[in-house]
Motif scaffolding. Structure first.
Motif, PDB file in Angstrom:
ATOM      1  N   UNK A   1       0.832  -1.207   0.000  1.00 42.86           N
ATOM      2  CA  UNK A   1       0.000   0.000   0.000  1.00 42.86           C
ATOM      3  C   UNK A   1       0.871   1.263   0.000  1.00 42.86           C
ATOM      4  N   UNK A   2       1.832   1.312   0.914  1.00 42.65           N
ATOM      5  CA  UNK A   2       2.690   2.498   1.011  1.00 42.65           C
ATOM      6  C   UNK A   2       3.871   2.361   0.053  1.00 42.65           C
ATOM      7  N   UNK A   3       3.541   2.323  -1.199  1.00 40.65           N
ATOM      8  CA  UNK A   3       4.550   2.185  -2.247  1.00 40.65           C
ATOM      9  C   UNK A   3       5.279   3.511  -2.466  1.00 40.65           C
ATOM     10  N   UNK A   4       6.366   3.447  -3.200  1.00 38.69           N
ATOM     11  CA  UNK A   4       7.142   4.651  -3.513  1.00 38.69           C
ATOM     12  C   UNK A   4       6.298   5.662  -4.279  1.00 38.69           C
ATOM     13  N   UNK A   5       5.461   5.144  -5.179  1.00 39.30           N
ATOM     14  CA  UNK A   5       4.606   6.032  -5.989  1.00 39.30           C
ATOM     15  C   UNK A   5       3.600   6.762  -5.105  1.00 39.30           C
ATOM     16  N   UNK A   6       2.940   6.013  -4.184  1.00 43.53           N
ATOM     17  CA  UNK A   6       1.947   6.639  -3.306  1.00 43.53           C
ATOM     18  C   UNK A   6       2.601   7.660  -2.386  1.00 43.53           C
ATOM     19  N   UNK A   7       3.734   7.309  -1.802  1.00 42.34           N
ATOM     20  CA  UNK A   7       4.437   8.241  -0.906  1.00 42.34           C
ATOM     21  C   UNK A   7       4.840   9.512  -1.647  1.00 42.34           C
ATOM     22  N   UNK A   8       5.375   9.349  -2.856  1.00 40.02           N
ATOM     23  CA  UNK A   8       5.746  10.501  -3.659  1.00 40.02           C
ATOM     24  C   UNK A   8       4.544  11.367  -4.008  1.00 40.02           C
ATOM     25  N   UNK A   9       3.415  10.713  -4.291  1.00 40.46           N
ATOM     26  CA  UNK A   9       2.185  11.438  -4.627  1.00 40.46           C
ATOM     27  C   UNK A   9       1.667  12.224  -3.426  1.00 40.46           C
ATOM     28  N   UNK A  10       1.710  11.621  -2.237  1.00 39.82           N
ATOM     29  CA  UNK A  10       1.244  12.303  -1.026  1.00 39.82           C
ATOM     30  C   UNK A  10       2.114  13.511  -0.702  1.00 39.82           C
ATOM     31  N   UNK A  11       3.420  13.350  -0.864  1.00 37.48           N
ATOM     32  CA  UNK A  11       4.334  14.470  -0.618  1.00 37.48           C
ATOM     33  C   UNK A  11       4.089  15.593  -1.615  1.00 37.48           C
ATOM     34  N   UNK A  12       3.973  15.226  -2.894  1.00 34.85           N
ATOM     35  CA  UNK A  12       3.727  16.228  -3.941  1.00 34.85           C
ATOM     36  C   UNK A  12       2.420  16.958  -3.697  1.00 34.85           C
ATOM     37  N   UNK A  13       1.382  16.212  -3.343  1.00 34.16           N
ATOM     38  CA  UNK A  13       0.072  16.810  -3.065  1.00 34.16           C
ATOM     39  C   UNK A  13       0.152  17.781  -1.890  1.00 34.16           C
ATOM     40  N   UNK A  14       0.928  17.437  -0.867  1.00 37.21           N
ATOM     41  CA  UNK A  14       1.074  18.317   0.298  1.00 37.21           C
ATOM     42  C   UNK A  14       1.684  19.651  -0.110  1.00 37.21           C
ATOM     43  N   UNK A  15       2.727  19.604  -0.927  1.00 38.65           N
ATOM     44  CA  UNK A  15       3.387  20.845  -1.362  1.00 38.65           C
ATOM     45  C   UNK A  15       2.486  21.657  -2.302  1.00 38.65           C
ATOM     46  N   UNK A  16       1.781  20.967  -3.183  1.00 35.11           N
ATOM     47  CA  UNK A  16       0.894  21.666  -4.122  1.00 35.11           C
ATOM     48  C   UNK A  16      -0.246  22.356  -3.377  1.00 35.11           C
ATOM     49  N   UNK A  17      -0.863  21.644  -2.433  1.00 40.55           N
ATOM     50  CA  UNK A  17      -1.955  22.234  -1.657  1.00 40.55           C
ATOM     51  C   UNK A  17      -1.440  23.408  -0.827  1.00 40.55           C
ATOM     52  N   UNK A  18      -0.246  23.258  -0.251  1.00 38.98           N
ATOM     53  CA  UNK A  18       0.351  24.353   0.502  1.00 38.98           C
ATOM     54  C   UNK A  18       0.593  25.573  -0.364  1.00 38.98           C
ATOM     55  N   UNK A  19       1.053  25.336  -1.601  1.00 37.95           N
ATOM     56  CA  UNK A  19       1.290  26.440  -2.540  1.00 37.95           C
ATOM     57  C   UNK A  19      -0.009  27.156  -2.884  1.00 37.95           C
ATOM     58  N   UNK A  20      -1.054  26.382  -3.189  1.00 40.27           N
ATOM     59  CA  UNK A  20      -2.344  26.971  -3.559  1.00 40.27           C
ATOM     60  C   UNK A  20      -2.921  27.773  -2.394  1.00 40.27           C
ATOM     61  N   UNK A  21      -2.883  27.183  -1.202  1.00 42.00           N
ATOM     62  CA  UNK A  21      -3.410  27.857  -0.014  1.00 42.00           C
ATOM     63  C   UNK A  21      -2.690  29.179   0.224  1.00 42.00           C
ATOM     64  N   UNK A  22      -1.367  29.151   0.144  1.00 44.37           N
ATOM     65  CA  UNK A  22      -0.587  30.367   0.374  1.00 44.37           C
ATOM     66  C   UNK A  22      -0.824  31.399  -0.713  1.00 44.37           C
ATOM     67  N   UNK A  23      -0.927  30.935  -1.959  1.00 44.48           N
ATOM     68  CA  UNK A  23      -1.133  31.847  -3.082  1.00 44.48           C
ATOM     69  C   UNK A  23      -2.476  32.573  -2.955  1.00 44.48           C
ATOM     70  N   UNK A  24      -3.509  31.842  -2.570  1.00 47.48           N
ATOM     71  CA  UNK A  24      -4.832  32.456  -2.389  1.00 47.48           C
ATOM     72  C   UNK A  24      -4.806  33.458  -1.240  1.00 47.48           C
ATOM     73  N   UNK A  25      -4.132  33.094  -0.154  1.00 49.28           N
ATOM     74  CA  UNK A  25      -4.026  34.009   0.986  1.00 49.28           C
ATOM     75  C   UNK A  25      -3.337  35.304   0.603  1.00 49.28           C
ATOM     76  N   UNK A  26      -2.251  35.198  -0.167  1.00 49.98           N
ATOM     77  CA  UNK A  26      -1.520  36.395  -0.578  1.00 49.98           C
ATOM     78  C   UNK A  26      -2.355  37.247  -1.533  1.00 49.98           C
ATOM     79  N   UNK A  27      -3.096  36.594  -2.428  1.00 48.59           N
ATOM     80  CA  UNK A  27      -3.977  37.341  -3.332  1.00 48.59           C
ATOM     81  C   UNK A  27      -5.016  38.126  -2.543  1.00 48.59           C
ATOM     82  N   UNK A  28      -5.580  37.494  -1.513  1.00 51.37           N
ATOM     83  CA  UNK A  28      -6.570  38.176  -0.676  1.00 51.37           C
ATOM     84  C   UNK A  28      -5.932  39.347   0.076  1.00 51.37           C
ATOM     85  N   UNK A  29      -4.731  39.127   0.619  1.00 46.03           N
ATOM     86  CA  UNK A  29      -4.058  40.177   1.368  1.00 46.03           C
ATOM     87  C   UNK A  29      -3.618  41.328   0.471  1.00 46.03           C
TER      88      UNK A  29
END
Length: 312
Positions: free
Chosen positions: A135-163
């Motif tokens: 279940x915790x394959x290299x592909x899944x782990x890499x995908x979860x890490x990538x998703x975390x950074x992408x979501x963090x980027x989107x969240x921060x970008x929206x916050x800065x746009x609002x500010x």
């Protein structure tokens, strides 16, 4: 990011934690020591995980990224705080302030989802141990890490746009030791209701989605542990997630206290103390929590040291 045409402020003044020179020197020494321990602890954790082959598993893969985020998180805030404590110059440029805010939100949001990924990893390890390597394959782990950074980027970008829609006309004094959302909102000379609502929705969604994921994972883990007959089996199962649970409790407790509340309830003194804890102290605590309570990390450190000694 360029300044708005309706903004008359070219820079900000960070008032810091205190006006007392004696207290500032004490805080400078304390924060410098904490920052050095943070650098040493998180860098050491990354190197140990990288150098020891026995730690090349999904759990330590996530842990190495947590150390990287904590190292970056602290570096975004602490050096500027140390500079302001040591010198009389407390100004920060408009662009510099919003750059600090962007990376602060980006790293914080990314860590939220990384902690969720780590909780899921512990869920699979305890509730489905036979399928864990699959279940915790290299592909899944890499995908979860990538998703975390992408979501963090989107969240921060929206916050800065609002500010960036805010206008700053007269005062440029930020009553805080770094560029955080609540004190900057309090500084704006325009109505911040819509901006506060958007930020609250995104910050609340980030915290709640990740917190729900963690809660569901640990509810399943607890249910599985209670079904184990032997006391030693229960103790072993709980020990595999105790460090992560402690880290999650500290991180989310301070974040929820600071951000998931109405803007009118903002308290300078209480929020500054809480902010010191999650921006400066927690990045130091995480490597200590995960290493001191983890025999595998201790053994890996011994193996790395012995290997270096044998090569001399």
């Amino acid at each position: 990011m360029s300044r708005s045409n309706n903004t008359n402020v070219s820079d900000f003044i960070l008032m810091g934690l205190t006006d007392s020179e004696e207290i500032r020197l004490v805080l400078f020494t304390l924060f410098l020591l904490i920052y050095l321990v943070t650098l040493l602890g998180n860098t050491g954790m990354i190197l140990i995980i990288r150098l020891d082959l026995q730690l090349h598993t999904s759990m330590y893969f996530f842990l190495s990224h947590l150390s990287f985020l904590d190292l970056s998180y602290s570096t975004v805030i602490t050096p500027k705080t140390l500079e302001n404590l040591l010198t009389s110059t407390k100004d920060i440029s408009f662009v510099g302030c919003f750059t600090q805010l962007y990376f602060f939100v980006f790293l914080g949001a990314t860590e939220c989802f990384l902690l969720s990924s780590m909780a899921y990893d512990r869920y699979v390890a305890i509730c489905n141990p036979l399928r864990y390597p699959v279940v915790m394959s290299t592909i899944l782990c890499g995908s979860l890490i990538t998703a975390s950074y992408v979501i963090g980027f989107i969240d921060s970008f929206v916050n800065i746009l609002c500010m960036n829609t805010l206008h700053f006309c007269d005062s440029n004094v930020i009553h805080h030791f770094f560029c955080d959302i609540p004190p900057i909102l309090a500084l704006s000379c325009t109505d911040t209701h819509d901006t506060e609502s958007m930020i609250f929705i995104f910050a609340g969604s980030t915290l709640m989605v990740s917190l729900i994921t963690i809660s569901v994972s640990y509810a399943s883990i607890l249910s599985t542990i209670l079904k184990i007959n032997s006391t030693s089996g229960k103790r072993k199962a709980f020990s595999t997630c105790a460090s992560h649970l402690l880290g999650v409790t500290i991180f989310y407790g301070t974040m929820i206290f600071t951000y998931l509340k109405p803007g009118k309830s903002y308290s300078l003194g209480k929020d500054q103390v809480t902010s010191v804890f999650y921006t400066i102290v927690i990045p130091m605590l995480n490597p200590l929590i995960y290493s001191l309570r983890n025999k595998e990390v201790k053994n890996a450190l011994i193996r790395v040291i012995q290997k270096r000694e044998s090569t001399r």
